[in-house]
Design an enzyme around this catalytic site. Sequence first.
Site, PDB file in Angstrom:
ATOM      1  N   ASP A  10       9.289   3.013   8.053  1.00 32.69           N
ATOM      2  CA  ASP A  10       9.032   3.801   6.864  1.00 32.69           C
ATOM      3  C   ASP A  10      10.354   4.419   6.391  1.00 32.69           C
ATOM      4  O   ASP A  10      11.373   4.347   7.093  1.00 32.69           O
ATOM      5  CB  ASP A  10       8.017   4.891   7.198  1.00 32.69           C
ATOM      6  CG  ASP A  10       7.708   5.780   6.027  1.00 32.69           C
ATOM      7  OD1 ASP A  10       7.427   5.248   4.940  1.00 32.69           O
ATOM      8  OD2 ASP A  10       7.752   7.014   6.192  1.00 32.69           O
ATOM      9  N   ALA A  12      10.946   7.909   3.864  1.00 31.51           N
ATOM     10  CA  ALA A  12      10.982   9.374   3.897  1.00 31.51           C
ATOM     11  C   ALA A  12      10.298   9.920   5.152  1.00 31.51           C
ATOM     12  O   ALA A  12       9.142   9.614   5.428  1.00 31.51           O
ATOM     13  CB  ALA A  12      10.313   9.949   2.649  1.00 31.51           C
ATOM     14  N   ALA A  44      -0.092  18.983  -0.900  1.00 31.66           N
ATOM     15  CA  ALA A  44       0.645  17.792  -1.330  1.00 31.66           C
ATOM     16  C   ALA A  44       0.927  16.856  -0.171  1.00 31.66           C
ATOM     17  O   ALA A  44       1.048  15.644  -0.356  1.00 31.66           O
ATOM     18  CB  ALA A  44       1.949  18.206  -2.006  1.00 31.66           C
ATOM     19  N   MET A  48      -0.077  11.976   2.421  1.00 30.50           N
ATOM     20  CA  MET A  48       1.234  11.325   2.496  1.00 30.50           C
ATOM     21  C   MET A  48       1.151   9.976   3.201  1.00 30.50           C
ATOM     22  O   MET A  48       0.457   9.815   4.198  1.00 30.50           O
ATOM     23  CB  MET A  48       2.234  12.221   3.227  1.00 30.50           C
ATOM     24  CG  MET A  48       3.674  11.743   3.158  1.00 30.50           C
ATOM     25  SD  MET A  48       4.250  11.556   1.461  1.00 30.50           S
ATOM     26  CE  MET A  48       4.204  13.248   0.901  1.00 30.50           C
ATOM     27  N   LYS A  52       1.826   6.119  -4.457  1.00 35.90           N
ATOM     28  CA  LYS A  52       1.877   7.398  -5.154  1.00 35.90           C
ATOM     29  C   LYS A  52       0.714   7.600  -6.137  1.00 35.90           C
ATOM     30  O   LYS A  52       0.223   8.721  -6.290  1.00 35.90           O
ATOM     31  CB  LYS A  52       3.226   7.549  -5.856  1.00 35.90           C
ATOM     32  CG  LYS A  52       4.409   7.495  -4.887  1.00 35.90           C
ATOM     33  CD  LYS A  52       4.182   8.349  -3.640  1.00 35.90           C
ATOM     34  CE  LYS A  52       5.289   8.208  -2.621  1.00 35.90           C
ATOM     35  NZ  LYS A  52       4.944   8.754  -1.294  1.00 35.90           N
ATOM     36  N   HIS A  55      -2.034   8.478  -3.951  1.00 38.38           N
ATOM     37  CA  HIS A  55      -1.786   9.820  -3.413  1.00 38.38           C
ATOM     38  C   HIS A  55      -2.306  10.876  -4.396  1.00 38.38           C
ATOM     39  O   HIS A  55      -2.988  11.830  -3.996  1.00 38.38           O
ATOM     40  CB  HIS A  55      -0.277   9.995  -3.185  1.00 38.38           C
ATOM     41  CG  HIS A  55       0.091  11.246  -2.455  1.00 38.38           C
ATOM     42  ND1 HIS A  55       0.902  11.243  -1.340  1.00 38.38           N
ATOM     43  CD2 HIS A  55      -0.201  12.554  -2.671  1.00 38.38           C
ATOM     44  CE1 HIS A  55       1.078  12.480  -0.915  1.00 38.38           C
ATOM     45  NE2 HIS A  55       0.418  13.293  -1.714  1.00 38.38           N
ATOM     46  N   ARG A 160      -0.705   1.010   1.707  1.00 40.65           N
ATOM     47  CA  ARG A 160      -1.307   1.521   2.933  1.00 40.65           C
ATOM     48  C   ARG A 160      -2.655   2.187   2.650  1.00 40.65           C
ATOM     49  O   ARG A 160      -2.857   2.702   1.570  1.00 40.65           O
ATOM     50  CB  ARG A 160      -0.360   2.568   3.552  1.00 40.65           C
ATOM     51  CG  ARG A 160       1.002   2.043   3.894  1.00 40.65           C
ATOM     52  CD  ARG A 160       1.951   3.197   4.118  1.00 40.65           C
ATOM     53  NE  ARG A 160       3.282   2.709   4.461  1.00 40.65           N
ATOM     54  CZ  ARG A 160       4.387   3.416   4.270  1.00 40.65           C
ATOM     55  NH1 ARG A 160       4.326   4.614   3.711  1.00 40.65           N
ATOM     56  NH2 ARG A 160       5.563   2.927   4.621  1.00 40.65           N
ATOM     57  N   ASP A 186       5.786   8.169   9.914  1.00 39.80           N
ATOM     58  CA  ASP A 186       5.539   9.587  10.204  1.00 39.80           C
ATOM     59  C   ASP A 186       4.217  10.076   9.629  1.00 39.80           C
ATOM     60  O   ASP A 186       3.901  11.258   9.771  1.00 39.80           O
ATOM     61  CB  ASP A 186       6.681  10.446   9.643  1.00 39.80           C
ATOM     62  CG  ASP A 186       6.763  10.367   8.127  1.00 39.80           C
ATOM     63  OD1 ASP A 186       6.606  11.411   7.466  1.00 39.80           O
ATOM     64  OD2 ASP A 186       6.985   9.265   7.590  1.00 39.80           O
TER      65      ASP A 186
END
Length: 269
Positions: A10, A12, A44, A48, A52, A55, A160, A186
């Site tokens: 990944d 970020a 927010a 994650m 986006k 999200h 994902r 993460d």
Amino acid sequence: MVRIQAVILDWAGTTVDFGSFAPTQIFIEAFKGAFDINIALAQARIPMGLGKWQHIEALGKLPEVDALWNAKFERSMNNEDIDAIYAAFMPLQIAKVVDFASPIEGVIDTIATLRQQNIKIGSCSGYPRAVMEKLVPAAAAQGYQPDYWVASDDIPAGARPGPWMALKNVIELGIHSVFTCIKVDDAVPGIEEGRNAGMWSVGVALSGNEFGKTWDEYQRMPKYDVDILKQRAVDKLYAAGAHYVIDTLADLPEVIESINQRLAKGERP
């Protein structure tokens, strides 16, 4: 002997942007700018790892955010609202992602170690291609450059927690068996992505979204507070299906050695 052939990383919170702040902060700004809705940083962070647009959709379904939306508009968020927030999100993210391109401590040395073992370095992200086209060269200028990368909107089937971005790496890197690959992430959707792709799935607790602190904040924290927050991240990543959870990518070589031993015994993810 069967050994790990590739790692799919990944971005970020895993390889760059300690604490995964580039995307989370922009979601807050996009909600505020598009509809004058104030969401919290903790909110927010909850979805994650998703693409986006997805999200934003997931944020709108959070009970607290849905309540704010209904109080303001007397209805729940719809697809047109999501499109509007996404349109506000994208230019902000493209402009600011380069400020979060520094490799996390230990990443460059770890990548060098893996390449000495002839392990290929793939990558994927919840970021769309327009953002990745800014992030990838910015990270490369600071010493981190994977062998391949794929963005969330490159895959028609979606992002994902589906396996498709991870499997696209397998194809492009020329790996014969998915069980010789490790997916490192993460966030929960990224852990599930690795499992769904038939790979070993490794969570990153300390540098990532679940720990959620900047490097400087982490350095100033008392050990007791670090241990509590890190354990929460570890528990969440294991609950999502991680085979291993590490602090940062610097710990990955030890995990690879452990997995190689398991592979030699005939174990599979």
